[in-house]
Enzyme design. Sequence first.
Site, PDB file in Angstrom:
ATOM      1  N   SER A 222      47.674 -16.022  24.811  1.00  0.00           N
ATOM      2  CA  SER A 222      47.367 -16.898  25.948  1.00  0.00           C
ATOM      3  C   SER A 222      45.932 -17.414  25.830  1.00  0.00           C
ATOM      4  CB  SER A 222      47.556 -16.128  27.256  1.00  0.00           C
ATOM      5  OG  SER A 222      48.890 -15.685  27.346  1.00  0.00           O
TER       6      SER A 222
ATOM      7  N   ARG B 188      52.536  -7.726  18.171  1.00  0.00           N
ATOM      8  CA  ARG B 188      52.291  -8.788  17.206  1.00  0.00           C
ATOM      9  C   ARG B 188      51.745  -8.225  15.900  1.00  0.00           C
ATOM     10  NH1 ARG B 188      48.399 -12.055  20.754  1.00  0.00           N
ATOM     11  NH2 ARG B 188      47.974  -9.883  21.174  1.00  0.00           N
TER      12      ARG B 188
ATOM     13  N   LYS C  86      41.988  -8.037  32.888  1.00  0.00           N
ATOM     14  CA  LYS C  86      41.474  -9.369  32.533  1.00  0.00           C
ATOM     15  C   LYS C  86      41.152 -10.194  33.773  1.00  0.00           C
ATOM     16  CE  LYS C  86      44.568  -9.509  28.589  1.00  0.00           C
ATOM     17  NZ  LYS C  86      45.873 -10.017  28.174  1.00  0.00           N
TER      18      LYS C  86
ATOM     19  N   HIS D 108      56.099 -15.473  24.297  1.00  0.00           N
ATOM     20  CA  HIS D 108      56.695 -14.641  25.356  1.00  0.00           C
ATOM     21  C   HIS D 108      58.163 -15.045  25.586  1.00  0.00           C
ATOM     22  CE1 HIS D 108      52.307 -14.519  26.905  1.00  0.00           C
ATOM     23  NE2 HIS D 108      52.569 -13.299  26.443  1.00  0.00           N
TER      24      HIS D 108
HETATM   25  N1  COA Z   1      53.747 -13.993  21.964  1.00  0.00           N
HETATM   26  C1  COA Z   1      52.553 -14.519  22.216  1.00  0.00           C
HETATM   27  N2  COA Z   1      51.537 -13.844  22.732  1.00  0.00           N
HETATM   28  C2  COA Z   1      51.748 -12.558  23.009  1.00  0.00           C
HETATM   29  C3  COA Z   1      52.956 -11.928  22.760  1.00  0.00           C
HETATM   30  C4  COA Z   1      53.992 -12.701  22.214  1.00  0.00           C
HETATM   31  N3  COA Z   1      55.199 -12.194  21.966  1.00  0.00           N
HETATM   32  N4  COA Z   1      52.863 -10.636  23.117  1.00  0.00           N
HETATM   33  C5  COA Z   1      51.629 -10.483  23.575  1.00  0.00           C
HETATM   34  N5  COA Z   1      50.961 -11.633  23.514  1.00  0.00           N
HETATM   35  C6  COA Z   1      49.572 -11.875  23.892  1.00  0.00           C
HETATM   36  C7  COA Z   1      49.422 -12.348  25.297  1.00  0.00           C
HETATM   37  O1  COA Z   1      49.427 -13.757  25.358  1.00  0.00           O
HETATM   38  C8  COA Z   1      48.088 -11.773  25.689  1.00  0.00           C
HETATM   39  O2  COA Z   1      47.070 -12.626  25.248  1.00  0.00           O
HETATM   40  P1  COA Z   1      45.631 -12.638  25.923  1.00  0.00           P
HETATM   41  O3  COA Z   1      45.023 -11.283  25.663  1.00  0.00           O
HETATM   42  O4  COA Z   1      44.942 -13.724  25.246  1.00  0.00           O
HETATM   43  O5  COA Z   1      45.850 -12.866  27.397  1.00  0.00           O
HETATM   44  C9  COA Z   1      48.025 -10.465  24.904  1.00  0.00           C
HETATM   45  O6  COA Z   1      48.892 -10.642  23.825  1.00  0.00           O
HETATM   46  C10 COA Z   1      48.538  -9.267  25.636  1.00  0.00           C
HETATM   47  O7  COA Z   1      48.821  -9.622  26.919  1.00  0.00           O
HETATM   48  P2  COA Z   1      50.045  -9.214  27.798  1.00  0.00           P
HETATM   49  O8  COA Z   1      51.277  -8.968  27.008  1.00  0.00           O
HETATM   50  O9  COA Z   1      50.113 -10.208  28.897  1.00  0.00           O
HETATM   51  O10 COA Z   1      49.574  -7.845  28.276  1.00  0.00           O
HETATM   52  P3  COA Z   1      48.346  -7.522  29.096  1.00  0.00           P
HETATM   53  O11 COA Z   1      47.520  -6.643  28.244  1.00  0.00           O
HETATM   54  O12 COA Z   1      47.684  -8.718  29.635  1.00  0.00           O
HETATM   55  O13 COA Z   1      49.054  -6.770  30.286  1.00  0.00           O
HETATM   56  C11 COA Z   1      49.575  -5.065  31.819  1.00  0.00           C
HETATM   57  C12 COA Z   1      48.701  -5.560  30.664  1.00  0.00           C
HETATM   58  C13 COA Z   1      49.782  -6.120  32.865  1.00  0.00           C
HETATM   59  C14 COA Z   1      50.922  -4.658  31.275  1.00  0.00           C
HETATM   60  C15 COA Z   1      48.815  -3.847  32.391  1.00  0.00           C
HETATM   61  O14 COA Z   1      47.506  -4.238  32.714  1.00  0.00           O
HETATM   62  C16 COA Z   1      49.485  -3.272  33.627  1.00  0.00           C
HETATM   63  O15 COA Z   1      50.471  -2.599  33.526  1.00  0.00           O
HETATM   64  N6  COA Z   1      48.909  -3.546  34.823  1.00  0.00           N
HETATM   65  C17 COA Z   1      49.406  -3.030  36.086  1.00  0.00           C
HETATM   66  C18 COA Z   1      48.511  -1.888  36.570  1.00  0.00           C
HETATM   67  C19 COA Z   1      48.818  -0.618  35.820  1.00  0.00           C
HETATM   68  O16 COA Z   1      49.854  -0.014  35.955  1.00  0.00           O
HETATM   69  N7  COA Z   1      47.852  -0.199  34.991  1.00  0.00           N
HETATM   70  C20 COA Z   1      47.973   1.009  34.201  1.00  0.00           C
HETATM   71  C21 COA Z   1      48.617   0.751  32.895  1.00  0.00           C
HETATM   72  S1  COA Z   1      48.610   2.195  31.883  1.00  0.00           S
END
Ligand code: COA
Length: 167
Positions: A133, A95, A46, A22
């Site tokens: 993560s 990724r 999550k 990140h």
């Molecule tokens: N390096 C390392 N890991 C990475 C990465 C990078 N560059 N890019 C993504 N990842 C990993 C993260 O660690 C995470 O791992 P995990 O699944 O083991 O936790 C995974 O890829 C993706 O996670 P993240 O980028 O944190 O996205 P998310 O899917 O957890 O987040 C939100 C989703 C928060 C963006 C979404 O739920 C949201 O917008 N919520 C607000 C409510 C809303 O508006 N909902 C409607 C959306 S349409």
Amino acid sequence: MATRNTCIAVYPGTFDPLTNGHVSLVRRARSIFGTVVLAVAKDTHKTSMFSLRERVAMAGEALAGERGVVVEGFEGLLVDYVKRRGAKVILRGLRAVSDFDFEFQMALMNRRMAREIETVFLMTDFKWLYISSTIVKEAARAGGDIRGLVPDAVLARLCERFGRELP
Ligand code: COA
């Protein structure tokens, strides 16, 4: 004459916890956008290990001193937060192909709710392709060496959480 880059990108995620993948993405995005807001979501699909406050604190500590980077927590819909922030760009990292379906779905849904906001994807640096993560937490829980995969502030909290000495 040089003009100031006033474009704000909101980089949302669960960040449970923030990893060096990140951090790398934030730094690369800073060469394109004037400000990158790392937005830590309360509402995701999550169940988080760390509370919102802890996730924001860890990310804030890890990114302290990075120019043009702001860390904030948010509740509710992402697009509403992006509007409140005065931004027009949602930044996401890709990724592997496996990320694509979910990212595409989310980008289209966000676009449907706010057409003026665009989602921009950056490819994750290949060095971080394999980490997430979840995998970092799993390795830390089982006593694996995760040095170099997460910022020091995160390493300290993970060791504390799993009752281990700092390596
Ligand atoms: N390096 C390392 N890991 C990475 C990465 C990078 N560059 N890019 C993504 N990842 C990993 C993260 O660690 C995470 O791992 P995990 O699944 O083991 O936790 C995974 O890829 C993706 O996670 P993240 O980028 O944190 O996205 P998310 O899917 O957890 O987040 C939100 C989703 C928060 C963006 C979404 O739920 C949201 O917008 N919520 C607000 C409510 C809303 O508006 N909902 C409607 C959306 S349409």
